[in-house]
Scaffold this active site. Structure first.
Site, mmCIF file in Angstrom:
data_model
loop_
_atom_site.group_PDB
_atom_site.id
_atom_site.type_symbol
_atom_site.label_atom_id
_atom_site.label_comp_id
_atom_site.label_asym_id
_atom_site.label_seq_id
_atom_site.Cartn_x
_atom_site.Cartn_y
_atom_site.Cartn_z
ATOM 1 N N LYS A 90 54.889 -11.590 7.761
ATOM 2 C CA LYS A 90 55.262 -12.755 6.949
ATOM 3 C C LYS A 90 56.776 -12.954 6.907
ATOM 4 O O LYS A 90 57.256 -14.087 6.836
ATOM 5 C CB LYS A 90 54.657 -12.635 5.551
ATOM 6 C CG LYS A 90 53.116 -12.676 5.541
ATOM 7 C CD LYS A 90 52.551 -13.936 6.172
ATOM 8 C CE LYS A 90 51.040 -14.005 6.113
ATOM 9 N NZ LYS A 90 50.495 -15.226 6.731
ATOM 10 N N ILE A 121 47.059 -16.265 -4.391
ATOM 11 C CA ILE A 121 46.245 -17.477 -4.489
ATOM 12 C C ILE A 121 44.774 -17.070 -4.550
ATOM 13 O O ILE A 121 44.344 -16.144 -3.840
ATOM 14 C CB ILE A 121 46.491 -18.384 -3.254
ATOM 15 C CG1 ILE A 121 47.999 -18.648 -3.057
ATOM 16 C CG2 ILE A 121 45.717 -19.697 -3.392
ATOM 17 C CD1 ILE A 121 48.714 -19.338 -4.189
ATOM 18 N N TYR A 127 51.409 -6.510 7.125
ATOM 19 C CA TYR A 127 51.338 -7.878 6.586
ATOM 20 C C TYR A 127 52.734 -8.374 6.196
ATOM 21 O O TYR A 127 53.136 -9.486 6.554
ATOM 22 C CB TYR A 127 50.396 -7.885 5.375
ATOM 23 C CG TYR A 127 50.127 -9.256 4.804
ATOM 24 C CD1 TYR A 127 49.105 -10.053 5.302
ATOM 25 C CD2 TYR A 127 50.897 -9.757 3.752
ATOM 26 C CE1 TYR A 127 48.850 -11.309 4.769
ATOM 27 C CE2 TYR A 127 50.657 -11.008 3.214
ATOM 28 C CZ TYR A 127 49.629 -11.784 3.725
ATOM 29 O OH TYR A 127 49.387 -13.031 3.204
ATOM 30 N N THR A 142 41.733 -17.016 -3.340
ATOM 31 C CA THR A 142 40.932 -17.273 -2.135
ATOM 32 C C THR A 142 40.163 -16.005 -1.782
ATOM 33 O O THR A 142 40.496 -14.916 -2.264
ATOM 34 C CB THR A 142 41.822 -17.626 -0.920
ATOM 35 O OG1 THR A 142 42.485 -16.422 -0.483
ATOM 36 C CG2 THR A 142 42.845 -18.690 -1.238
ATOM 37 N N ASP A 181 38.826 -22.345 13.379
ATOM 38 C CA ASP A 181 38.651 -21.040 12.737
ATOM 39 C C ASP A 181 37.936 -20.115 13.721
ATOM 40 O O ASP A 181 37.166 -20.575 14.572
ATOM 41 C CB ASP A 181 37.825 -21.175 11.451
ATOM 42 C CG ASP A 181 38.086 -20.047 10.466
ATOM 43 O OD1 ASP A 181 38.717 -20.306 9.415
ATOM 44 O OD2 ASP A 181 37.679 -18.903 10.737
ATOM 45 N N ASN A 233 47.947 -21.496 9.874
ATOM 46 C CA ASN A 233 47.590 -20.899 8.583
ATOM 47 C C ASN A 233 46.738 -19.638 8.699
ATOM 48 O O ASN A 233 46.753 -18.810 7.795
ATOM 49 C CB ASN A 233 46.855 -21.978 7.765
ATOM 50 C CG ASN A 233 46.080 -21.393 6.612
ATOM 51 O OD1 ASN A 233 46.645 -21.084 5.564
ATOM 52 N ND2 ASN A 233 44.775 -21.215 6.798
HETATM 53 N N1 LIG Z 1 45.441 -15.842 -0.706
HETATM 54 C C1 LIG Z 1 46.686 -15.450 -0.940
HETATM 55 O O1 LIG Z 1 46.990 -14.868 -1.991
HETATM 56 C C2 LIG Z 1 47.772 -15.735 0.071
HETATM 57 C C3 LIG Z 1 49.094 -15.575 -0.354
HETATM 58 C C4 LIG Z 1 50.129 -15.815 0.551
HETATM 59 C C5 LIG Z 1 49.832 -16.210 1.845
HETATM 60 N N2 LIG Z 1 48.533 -16.341 2.225
HETATM 61 C C6 LIG Z 1 48.298 -16.727 3.611
HETATM 62 O O2 LIG Z 1 47.559 -17.924 3.645
HETATM 63 C C7 LIG Z 1 46.787 -17.969 4.845
HETATM 64 C C8 LIG Z 1 45.346 -18.304 4.489
HETATM 65 O O3 LIG Z 1 44.862 -17.282 3.639
HETATM 66 P P1 LIG Z 1 43.611 -17.471 2.671
HETATM 67 O O4 LIG Z 1 43.956 -16.781 1.429
HETATM 68 O O5 LIG Z 1 43.171 -18.880 2.648
HETATM 69 O O6 LIG Z 1 42.556 -16.540 3.450
HETATM 70 P P2 LIG Z 1 40.990 -16.711 3.751
HETATM 71 O O7 LIG Z 1 40.551 -15.351 4.164
HETATM 72 O O8 LIG Z 1 40.313 -17.406 2.638
HETATM 73 O O9 LIG Z 1 41.003 -17.686 5.014
HETATM 74 C C9 LIG Z 1 41.566 -17.280 6.244
HETATM 75 C C10 LIG Z 1 40.792 -17.946 7.361
HETATM 76 O O10 LIG Z 1 41.398 -17.535 8.601
HETATM 77 C C11 LIG Z 1 40.351 -17.269 9.525
HETATM 78 N N3 LIG Z 1 40.827 -16.337 10.555
HETATM 79 C C12 LIG Z 1 41.039 -15.008 10.431
HETATM 80 N N4 LIG Z 1 41.421 -14.499 11.608
HETATM 81 C C13 LIG Z 1 41.447 -15.525 12.495
HETATM 82 C C14 LIG Z 1 41.744 -15.619 13.864
HETATM 83 N N5 LIG Z 1 42.089 -14.540 14.576
HETATM 84 N N6 LIG Z 1 41.706 -16.825 14.455
HETATM 85 C C15 LIG Z 1 41.341 -17.921 13.743
HETATM 86 N N7 LIG Z 1 41.016 -17.895 12.444
HETATM 87 C C16 LIG Z 1 41.072 -16.706 11.820
HETATM 88 C C17 LIG Z 1 39.232 -16.673 8.682
HETATM 89 O O11 LIG Z 1 37.969 -16.767 9.342
HETATM 90 C C18 LIG Z 1 39.322 -17.513 7.419
HETATM 91 O O12 LIG Z 1 38.478 -18.648 7.482
HETATM 92 C C19 LIG Z 1 46.970 -16.601 5.517
HETATM 93 O O13 LIG Z 1 47.948 -16.713 6.534
HETATM 94 C C20 LIG Z 1 47.469 -15.724 4.393
HETATM 95 O O14 LIG Z 1 48.235 -14.644 4.853
HETATM 96 C C21 LIG Z 1 47.504 -16.119 1.375
#
Ligand SMILES: NC(=O)c1ccc[n+]([C@@H]2O[C@H](COP(=O)([O-])OP(=O)(O)OC[C@H]3O[C@@H](n4cnc5c(N)ncnc54)[C@H](O)[C@@H]3O)[C@@H](O)[C@H]2O)c1
Length: 250
Positions: free
Chosen positions: A160, A189, A156, A191, A37, A90
């Protein structure tokens, strides 16, 4: 079910949300996990949770938008655990809510750098390491916004969608090298990425967009991701799998 025993895994964005859930499940199922991370303290937090249940994990700081940083992350995994078999690209960020004509150039570039370039860099170095390790499986974290649009999120949504094409292309190239590559498309989700800037009413409105009637959980995304990484998915590559509570049925 320790069906990842002796496999080495890397998860980016493993300090929070979906990535943390995946790192924890992989370790619980026997994998040696590197939780990577940009926020090292959060990755250490995930490792601490894994260690508390006697799983094997190490933390690593990475900025996925920086190719040398990603190359070093993969080198760290190989040095630490002797190879690489499983990877989840991710890490991702959201961005401002703004119409396309008004979208700030620097935000556009940053989101492309993290969400798209970051996955490309991951694939580039992970595939090379997996070939040295005899093969493996990769999941790239897309979104339902890899197949439908969302107003005021052009960067975004573009990243995707692009991940789906990148996944299909890389999967074709490496299917004959014992490396499977798939994409996962979660809906909304629960989060920090989603909820940190939203009030309760907005979250309830988002939940109502899903026929199942609620947001998904990180563990539900992890379950699909870990299935695709497992040998149970041995005939699945180059495809894009939704975990969306029925969102895209409408
Ligand atoms: N939460 C949702 O609704 C949702 C829906 C569809 C897709 N996603 C995708 O799932 C993935 C995870 O999302 P999440 O909801 O768990 O988000 P989150 O913000 O809880 O976690 C994302 C993590 O990525 C890390 N991060 C950010 N930029 C970074 C970088 N440049 N290098 C390394 N780490 C980095 C952050 O520090 C964080 O710990 C993302 O790709 C997001 O687009 C999320």
């Amino acid at each position: 079910m320790k069906n990842f025993k002796d496999r080495v895994a890397i998860v980016t964005g493993a300090g929070s949300g979906i990535g943390a859930a995946i790192a924890i499940e992989l370790a619980a199922r026997g994998a040696h996990v590197v939780a990577a991370d940009i926020d090292l303290a959060s990755a250490v937090g995930t490792v601490t949770k894994i260690s508390a249940t006697l799983g094997n994990a190490r933390a690593c700081q990475v900025d996925v938008a920086d190719a040398p940083s990603v190359e070093q992350m993969v080198a760290f995994v190989v040095e630490t655990f002797g190879g690489l078999h499983l990877a989840v690209n991710n890490a991702g960020i959201g961005g401002p809510s703004e119409t396309t004509a008004n979208y700030p150039l620097d935000d556009w570039q940053k989101i492309i750098d993290v969400n798209l370039n970051g996955v490309f860099y991951g694939l580039k170095y992970e595939i090379a390491a997996m070939q040295e390790s005899g093969g493996g499986a990769i999941v790239n974290m897309s979104s339902i916004l890899g197949t439908v649009g969302w107003e005021n999120a052009c960067a975004y949504v573009s990243t995707k969608h692009a991940l789906v094409g990148l996944t299909r292309t890389a999967a074709m190239e490496y299917a004959g090298h014992n490396i499977r590559i798939n994409a996962v498309g979660p809906a909304f989700i629960d989060t920090p990425l989603l909820t940190k800037n939203l009030d309760t009413e907005t979250i309830e409105q988002l939940a109502a967009l899903h026929p199942i009637g609620r947001l998904g959980t990180p563990e539900e995304v992890s379950a699909l991701t870990c299935f695709l990484l497992s040998d149970n998915a041995s005939f699945i590559t180059g495809s894009y799998h939704l975990v969306d509570g029925g969102y895209t049925t409408k």
